[in-house]
Design a protein around this motif. Structure first.
Motif, PDB file in Angstrom:
ATOM      1  N   LEU A  94       0.630  -0.849  -0.098  1.00 62.82           N
ATOM      2  CA  LEU A  94      -0.281  -0.074  -0.176  1.00 62.82           C
ATOM      3  C   LEU A  94       0.478   0.799   0.417  1.00 62.82           C
ATOM      4  N   ASP A  95       2.103   1.397   0.765  1.00 58.82           N
ATOM      5  CA  ASP A  95       2.757   2.027   0.526  1.00 58.82           C
ATOM      6  C   ASP A  95       3.865   2.844  -0.350  1.00 58.82           C
ATOM      7  N   GLU A  96       3.751   1.693  -0.849  1.00 57.27           N
ATOM      8  CA  GLU A  96       4.748   1.794  -2.721  1.00 57.27           C
ATOM      9  C   GLU A  96       3.378   2.578  -3.509  1.00 57.27           C
ATOM     10  N   LYS A  97       1.509   1.530  -3.214  1.00 59.83           N
ATOM     11  CA  LYS A  97       1.093   2.002  -4.405  1.00 59.83           C
ATOM     12  C   LYS A  97       0.601   3.773  -4.049  1.00 59.83           C
ATOM     13  N   SER A  98       0.463   4.156  -3.148  1.00 62.56           N
ATOM     14  CA  SER A  98       0.628   5.555  -2.857  1.00 62.56           C
ATOM     15  C   SER A  98       1.624   6.835  -3.307  1.00 62.56           C
ATOM     16  N   TRP A  99       2.568   5.710  -3.599  1.00 61.26           N
ATOM     17  CA  TRP A  99       3.394   6.433  -3.517  1.00 61.26           C
ATOM     18  C   TRP A  99       3.276   6.728  -4.895  1.00 61.26           C
ATOM     19  N   ARG A 100       3.299   5.989  -5.677  1.00 64.81           N
ATOM     20  CA  ARG A 100       3.434   5.617  -7.206  1.00 64.81           C
ATOM     21  C   ARG A 100       2.060   6.585  -7.492  1.00 64.81           C
ATOM     22  N   ARG A 101       1.048   6.395  -7.218  1.00 62.86           N
ATOM     23  CA  ARG A 101       0.068   7.485  -7.143  1.00 62.86           C
ATOM     24  C   ARG A 101       0.665   8.732  -7.349  1.00 62.86           C
ATOM     25  N   TRP A 102       0.800   9.285  -5.794  1.00 66.23           N
ATOM     26  CA  TRP A 102       1.407  10.532  -5.771  1.00 66.23           C
ATOM     27  C   TRP A 102       2.685  10.700  -6.793  1.00 66.23           C
ATOM     28  N   ARG A 103       3.865  10.413  -6.816  1.00 66.62           N
ATOM     29  CA  ARG A 103       4.571  10.399  -8.657  1.00 66.62           C
ATOM     30  C   ARG A 103       4.569  10.804  -9.317  1.00 66.62           C
ATOM     31  N   ARG A 104       2.844   9.254 -10.375  1.00 64.54           N
ATOM     32  CA  ARG A 104       2.653  10.282 -11.251  1.00 64.54           C
ATOM     33  C   ARG A 104       1.575  11.732 -11.278  1.00 64.54           C
ATOM     34  N   PHE A 105       1.216  11.204 -10.005  1.00 63.66           N
ATOM     35  CA  PHE A 105       0.397  12.928  -9.890  1.00 63.66           C
ATOM     36  C   PHE A 105       1.015  14.600 -10.207  1.00 63.66           C
ATOM     37  N   ARG A 106       2.620  14.172  -9.498  1.00 62.62           N
ATOM     38  CA  ARG A 106       3.296  15.385 -10.367  1.00 62.62           C
ATOM     39  C   ARG A 106       4.257  15.638 -11.196  1.00 62.62           C
ATOM     40  N   THR A 107       3.979  14.022 -11.842  1.00 57.21           N
ATOM     41  CA  THR A 107       4.167  14.145 -13.207  1.00 57.21           C
ATOM     42  C   THR A 107       3.292  14.855 -14.517  1.00 57.21           C
ATOM     43  N   SER A 108       2.072  14.874 -13.895  1.00 53.30           N
ATOM     44  CA  SER A 108       1.398  14.882 -15.321  1.00 53.30           C
ATOM     45  C   SER A 108       1.245  16.562 -14.831  1.00 53.30           C
ATOM     46  N   GLN A 109       1.556  17.099 -13.346  1.00 54.01           N
ATOM     47  CA  GLN A 109       1.830  18.529 -13.178  1.00 54.01           C
ATOM     48  C   GLN A 109       3.213  18.760 -14.258  1.00 54.01           C
ATOM     49  N   GLU A 110       3.838  18.465 -13.497  1.00 50.69           N
ATOM     50  CA  GLU A 110       5.000  18.929 -14.386  1.00 50.69           C
ATOM     51  C   GLU A 110       4.798  19.055 -15.779  1.00 50.69           C
ATOM     52  N   SER A 111       3.896  17.751 -16.586  1.00 47.94           N
ATOM     53  CA  SER A 111       4.156  17.881 -18.159  1.00 47.94           C
ATOM     54  C   SER A 111       2.930  19.092 -18.275  1.00 47.94           C
ATOM     55  N   LEU A 112       1.961  19.255 -17.811  1.00 48.78           N
ATOM     56  CA  LEU A 112       1.460  20.323 -17.999  1.00 48.78           C
ATOM     57  C   LEU A 112       1.812  21.837 -18.458  1.00 48.78           C
ATOM     58  N   THR A 113       1.924  21.630 -16.864  1.00 50.03           N
ATOM     59  CA  THR A 113       2.544  23.199 -16.865  1.00 50.03           C
ATOM     60  C   THR A 113       3.706  23.641 -17.121  1.00 50.03           C
ATOM     61  N   ASP A 114       4.019  25.230 -17.724  1.00 52.06           N
ATOM     62  CA  ASP A 114       5.167  25.402 -18.454  1.00 52.06           C
ATOM     63  C   ASP A 114       6.095  24.883 -17.774  1.00 52.06           C
ATOM     64  N   PRO A 115       7.414  24.632 -18.586  1.00 51.83           N
ATOM     65  CA  PRO A 115       8.982  24.382 -18.512  1.00 51.83           C
ATOM     66  C   PRO A 115       9.246  25.680 -16.855  1.00 51.83           C
ATOM     67  N   ASN A 116       9.106  27.310 -17.706  1.00 52.90           N
ATOM     68  CA  ASN A 116       8.981  27.688 -16.588  1.00 52.90           C
ATOM     69  C   ASN A 116       8.959  27.984 -15.382  1.00 52.90           C
ATOM     70  N   ASP A 117       7.335  27.455 -15.284  1.00 59.53           N
ATOM     71  CA  ASP A 117       6.596  27.995 -14.380  1.00 59.53           C
ATOM     72  C   ASP A 117       7.501  27.409 -13.189  1.00 59.53           C
ATOM     73  N   THR A 118       6.765  27.902 -11.478  1.00 60.13           N
ATOM     74  CA  THR A 118       7.884  27.415 -10.499  1.00 60.13           C
ATOM     75  C   THR A 118       6.698  27.175  -9.163  1.00 60.13           C
ATOM     76  N   SER A 119       5.645  27.800  -9.905  1.00 65.87           N
ATOM     77  CA  SER A 119       4.098  27.747  -8.874  1.00 65.87           C
ATOM     78  C   SER A 119       3.449  27.084  -8.737  1.00 65.87           C
ATOM     79  N   SER A 120       3.062  26.655  -7.617  1.00 66.72           N
ATOM     80  CA  SER A 120       1.945  26.030  -7.131  1.00 66.72           C
ATOM     81  C   SER A 120       0.486  25.430  -8.346  1.00 66.72           C
ATOM     82  N   SER A 121       0.282  24.260  -7.893  1.00 68.55           N
ATOM     83  CA  SER A 121      -0.485  22.865  -8.726  1.00 68.55           C
ATOM     84  C   SER A 121      -1.566  23.139  -8.041  1.00 68.55           C
ATOM     85  N   ASN A 122      -1.806  23.134  -6.518  1.00 69.26           N
ATOM     86  CA  ASN A 122      -3.580  23.443  -5.873  1.00 69.26           C
ATOM     87  C   ASN A 122      -3.998  22.759  -6.759  1.00 69.26           C
TER      88      ASN A 122
END
Length: 659
Positions: A94-122
């Motif tokens: 369960l710990d690994e699954k939750s960590w992978r979901r969080w990692r995929r979520f962060r990756t999707s944010q980075e791919s949808l955001t401008d490369p020069n963007d450093t703001s939060s994405s709540n």
């Protein structure tokens, strides 16, 4: 204050709006939108070429797309990367699954955001869009940004175009970002529903490879997956043998939780038996009086041999021991018959004894007890106090011919036959074996007498008798060892070291693990074999053990009596073969832990090549000493029960002392 909208500025006109009092009314925003239309001369300006009023709501902006816009727009073709192939992963916690979901979520944010963007994405997961760019600078417009990023505020879904705090700078920034996202979606040909920006549909440049329509595809399954080298052999067995047998029922497999579905059940079940099926027509027509090497129904043929011995090599244990006529037998024979160096027991055990114990039957029972129920006594013979016992794995007794034996006496004057030879021969599949154990004349200087014993033995042993010779063209009537494929000769040959006791002791005392090659220089047998005067055509494995004669009984010291006999290698094992490299010596050693005699047992392990045979030989038909087998097994069970009882009594008789 200018608010960036995420697009480059190409038009001459720029829209600026002074903000006084910190708020802009919706009515002013509508007027500013109409003024912008009139100023454009009836044309609709693109967001990338002209500024858009900050106060214009999304509902008004969506109406700015006439038919002329489609003709004037030049939309670049999009060439997306093909979707990744599914990757099979191991089961994660369960710990690994939750960590992978969080990692995929962060990756999707980075791919949808401008490369020069450093703001939060709540909140970007709910809106399917990342956070807006930093308000302090404008982000450049690049094709990669247009294809992979949308700049929208996560708060846009919460605040309507007419926000709660009217005229505030934050609302203006949010609405400007919303307008920019809306026009970006229009450029991509994507319609919006409810004012919420969505990712545009991506069409591949080339058609993707077809996928299986079956959603339960076995290639995408991770559970009950079977490796390619462990595939089901059902089709192979049906094609080759015509039948399929199983030792595990479906109910047992599912009940024990071993499998999940019927597919796994088919893989877990045994598909065919070890025994080769016999066709009825072969049983009707097969004549076992005339054999054939390649016949499919031959009991001793190549197919049967390859099934039991794929490499066509068997392991043979050959041992010799002069027991000195002692009544007392060793407590344990495991170290003698079952040395720890080889991982596996051998297929055949041949033990020769000189000056054997008075109770020969007791000796054979002890051998059967030690070897256990996997082995049976194929044959045993005696000549005076010369004993030989041949044990073989019980699975292999059906492939042995009738067993024959013969004896030779070399000392006629003696009433008790202590010197002489005993030979046992038989054919295993298509390979003939001869085992000889001998006790030659003793004495340090009686080398010639020992050579005479050898010559008399090879001439007087009348073997084979009924079993045909496998290669009569290479046989000699004057030498029994030439009439068999594989010959093993072992016993107390009584050859000594031609050196005084002091020199031999000094060499042995240099180091317990000293190189014994210095002693073999003085060995009589090695010297005579090199000259060819004895054991012609025979070989001996390299010796790396200490002399096996003569010890003080029960001790590790050599003879301390007044005779002071010189330690010697009197007990030996030699071998010869009709074919080169058929016999490979694996181990040649002695057993120093058995100290009931003045001799130490000597044994050798061999790998011997076996050839297929014909069925026209007299077979032993599975004959073995059944009575000895039962007695040995009962003795073994009794010993185990006694050992357990002793351990139990030892635990129950322990006394706790209180200090």
């Amino acid at each position: 204050m200018s608010t960036p909208n995420g697009f480059p500025q190409h038009s001459r006109a720029s829209v600026t709006q002074s903000m006084e009092g910190g708020a802009v009314q919706d009515l002013q925003a509508k007027k500013a939108g109409k003024a912008a239309k009139k100023e454009a001369g009836g044309r609709v300006a693109l967001p990338a070429e002209g500024p858009v009023s900050v106060g214009t709501p999304v509902s008004e902006t969506l109406k700015l797309l006439p038919e002329e816009l489609k003709a004037n727009m030049k939309i670049k073709s999009i060439t997306p990367r093909p979707p990744r192939k599914p990757r099979l992963e191991r089961a994660a916690s369960l710990d690994e699954k939750s960590w992978r979901r969080w990692r995929r979520f962060r990756t999707s944010q980075e791919s949808l955001t401008d490369p020069n963007d450093t703001s939060s994405s709540n909140g970007s997961l709910q809106e399917a869009s990342p956070s807006p760019p930093n308000r302090g600078r404008a982000s450049p417009c690049r094709p990669c940004c247009q294809q992979n990023s949308l700049h929208s505020s996560p708060d846009a879904s919460e605040a309507s175009p007419v926000g709660k705090s009217r005229g505030s700078t934050s609302d203006l920034g949010k609405r400007a970002s919303e307008i920019s996202s809306a026009f970006g979606g229009l450029l991509r040909g994507k319609a919006f529903a409810g004012g919420k920006p969505r990712l545009s549909q991506i069409m591949p440049a080339r058609p993707l490879p077809p996928m299986e329509l079956n959603v339960a595809s076995h290639t995408l399954r991770t559970a009950n997956r079977i490796d390619s080298d462990c595939l089901d052999y059902r089709h192979y067995s049906q094609h080759k043998f015509g039948r399929v047998s199983s030792s595990l029922s479906d109910t047992r497999l599912h009940g024990n939780g071993m499998v999940y579905d019927s597919c796994s059940t088919d893989s877990m079940k045994s598909t065919f038996s070890l025994l080769t099926p016999i066709r009825a027509k072969d049983v009707r027509s097969r004549s076992y009086l005339e054999g054939s090497l390649m016949a499919s129904g031959a009991l001793l043929g190549a197919e049967e041999l390859s099934r039991y011995f794929p490499d066509r090599n068997i392991g043979i244990f050959v041992a010799t021991w002069n027991m000195q006529g002692q009544k007392e037998l060793p407590v344990n024979l495991d170290d003698f018959l079952l040395p720890t160096d080889p991982d596996y027991a051998q297929d055949m055990y041949v033990i020769g004894v000189q000056e054997g114990c008075p109770d020969r039957r007791e000796w054979e029972i002890r051998l059967q007890e030690t070897l256990g129920p996997h082995y049976v006594l194929l044959y045993s013979a005696a000549h005076g106090v010369l004993y030989m016992s041949v044990f073989i794995r019980r699975d292999l007794i059906w492939f042995c011919s009738e067993v024959e034996y013969a004896t030779v006496t070399t000392r006629i004057v003696s009433q008790i036959k202590t010197k002489g030879a005993l030979g046992i021969c038989f054919t295993f599949f298509g390979t003939s074996f001869l085992f000889i154990t001998s006790h030659f004349t003793s004495g340090d200087s009686k080398v010639n007498e020992r050579k005479l014993d050898y010559n008399k033995t090879i001439q007087a042993l009348t073997l084979p008798k009924n079993v045909p010779d496998t290669n009569p063209y290479r046989s000699s009537s004057s030498d029994v060892t030439t009439r068999f494929d594989e010959v093993f000769w072992f016993g107390d040959f009584n050859f000594r070291l031609n050196k005084d006791r002091e020199t031999v002791d000094s060499i042995l005392n240099q180091n317990p693990d000293t190189d014994v090659s210095k002693l073999l220089v003085y060995d009589q047998l090695t010297s005579e074999m090199s000259r060819g005067s004895i054991f012609k055509g025979f070989q001996e494995a390299d010796i790396h053990f200490r002399p096996s004669y003569k010890f003080d009984i029960g001790k590790d010291s050599y003879d301390t009596t007044s005779k002071q006999r010189t330690p010697s290698y009197t007990d030996r094992v030699v071998f010869r073969s009709r074919y080169k490299d058929d016999i490979q010596a694996v181990k040649y050693s002695s057993c120093p832990v058995i100290k009931t005699s003045d001799h130490r047992p000597v044994f050798a392990l061999f790998r011997v090549k076996v050839r297929p045979g014909r069925d026209n030989i007299p077979l032993a038909a599975g004959q073995f000493d059944r009575e000895l087998y039962l007695m040995g097994i009962k003795r073994r069970i009794t010993r185990e029960l006694q050992k357990r009882r002793e351990q139990k009594d030892q635990k129950s008789s322990s006394i706790c002392s209180i200090s």
